[in-house]
Design an enzyme around this catalytic site. Sequence first.
Site, PDB file in Angstrom:
ATOM      1  N   LYS A 157       0.885  -1.164   0.000  1.00 42.07           N
ATOM      2  CA  LYS A 157       0.000   0.000   0.000  1.00 42.07           C
ATOM      3  C   LYS A 157       0.924   1.216   0.000  1.00 42.07           C
ATOM      4  CE  LYS A 157      -4.167   1.757   2.203  1.00 42.07           C
ATOM      5  NZ  LYS A 157      -4.900   2.135   0.995  1.00 42.07           N
TER       6      LYS A 157
HETATM    7  N1  PMP Z   1      -7.727  -1.024  -3.412  1.00 40.02           N
HETATM    8  C1  PMP Z   1      -7.195   0.176  -3.205  1.00 40.02           C
HETATM    9  C2  PMP Z   1      -6.443   0.844  -4.320  1.00 40.02           C
HETATM   10  C3  PMP Z   1      -7.348   0.811  -1.964  1.00 40.02           C
HETATM   11  O1  PMP Z   1      -6.827   2.025  -1.744  1.00 40.02           O
HETATM   12  C4  PMP Z   1      -8.092   0.166  -0.948  1.00 40.02           C
HETATM   13  C5  PMP Z   1      -8.279   0.842   0.374  1.00 40.02           C
HETATM   14  N2  PMP Z   1      -7.201   0.569   1.242  1.00 40.02           N
HETATM   15  C6  PMP Z   1      -8.623  -1.108  -1.213  1.00 40.02           C
HETATM   16  C7  PMP Z   1      -8.427  -1.671  -2.459  1.00 40.02           C
HETATM   17  C8  PMP Z   1      -9.401  -1.841  -0.167  1.00 40.02           C
HETATM   18  O2  PMP Z   1      -8.531  -2.262   0.846  1.00 40.02           O
HETATM   19  P1  PMP Z   1      -9.029  -2.443   2.346  1.00 40.02           P
HETATM   20  O3  PMP Z   1     -10.272  -3.252   2.285  1.00 40.02           O
HETATM   21  O4  PMP Z   1      -7.914  -3.173   2.997  1.00 40.02           O
HETATM   22  O5  PMP Z   1      -9.254  -1.102   2.903  1.00 40.02           O
END
Ligand code: PMP
Length: 296
Positions: A157
């Site tokens: 991330k």
């Molecule tokens: N894809 C992207 C590009 C994101 O920014 C997020 C948010 N973090 C997600 C998917 C979903 O991830 P999560 O469920 O862990 O928040």
Amino acid sequence: MPGYDQRDGVIWFNGELIPWADAKVHLLTHALHYGSAVFEGMRAYDGEIFKLTEHSQRLLHSAEILDFELPYSVAELDKAAREVIAANRLTDAYIRPLAWRGSEQMGVAAQKTRINVAIAAWEWGAYFDPAARENGMKLTFAKYRRPDPMTAPVHSKAAGLYMICTVEKNRAEREGFADAVMLDWRGNIAECTGANIFFVKDGTIYTPTADCFLDGITRRTVIALTKQRGWNVVEKRILPEELSGFTECFVTGTAAEVMPVGSVGEYSFKPGEITRTLMDDYAALVRPAKAVAATG
Ligand code: PMP
């Protein structure tokens, strides 16, 4: 509303709680020039941070992928996040941990930079307009694609991966859409700019295989919820033209939660029983106390 740099409260900054407005970095911060930053987004419900440890683990893992080692353990990050919401007297909040390379070295090389970690939290309502909960959001297709894992650290991330997301989200909003659906480098459906995507056909739930984008914590949670319901979930490559065969569509994310989609480009969907049930199941899961109160 003041800017995000001018709020009340405290921010956890390299191990200390400091006044919000003092949480600053210098112009010559490596992360600002070369994208050497990773982050998390978490939500607290009724004072409890949902999936806190999974998020702390992912932050460490994201950093490791970018070749930096955080000076804190998962347990220390968990504790710090709890301290931040307690010190700011927040019960329902969005929490943003961030780790970045500092200003000790300039240039692409960064071995001597300090690894900084901070955690901020604030009250943040719905990510998408709640008015779309009834009939679903209008999405468009993005032009940029999620990159090949050989060309970018796709499972981290990492802040840098969001530059194309911001371009696409801005364009979508300017054109009257809630968000954009990004394809991957091969042309398969991937995800939205800040959320994963699911489809429904004949009682089966489909979602793209997370082989070149974030395998969201909410995505995994929703997959577990569908299994608890005894529903069939299939992770596969999905081509854009296959969208005509799906009847329901929804997106998942920590900020977004579970949100129905009414259309993606020329393809229309109608939020149905599966989407509504998963929205409710997710809402009950993140607030266990409320769910017990309602049934008990
Ligand atoms: N894809 C992207 C590009 C994101 O920014 C997020 C948010 N973090 C997600 C998917 C979903 O991830 P999560 O469920 O862990 O928040």
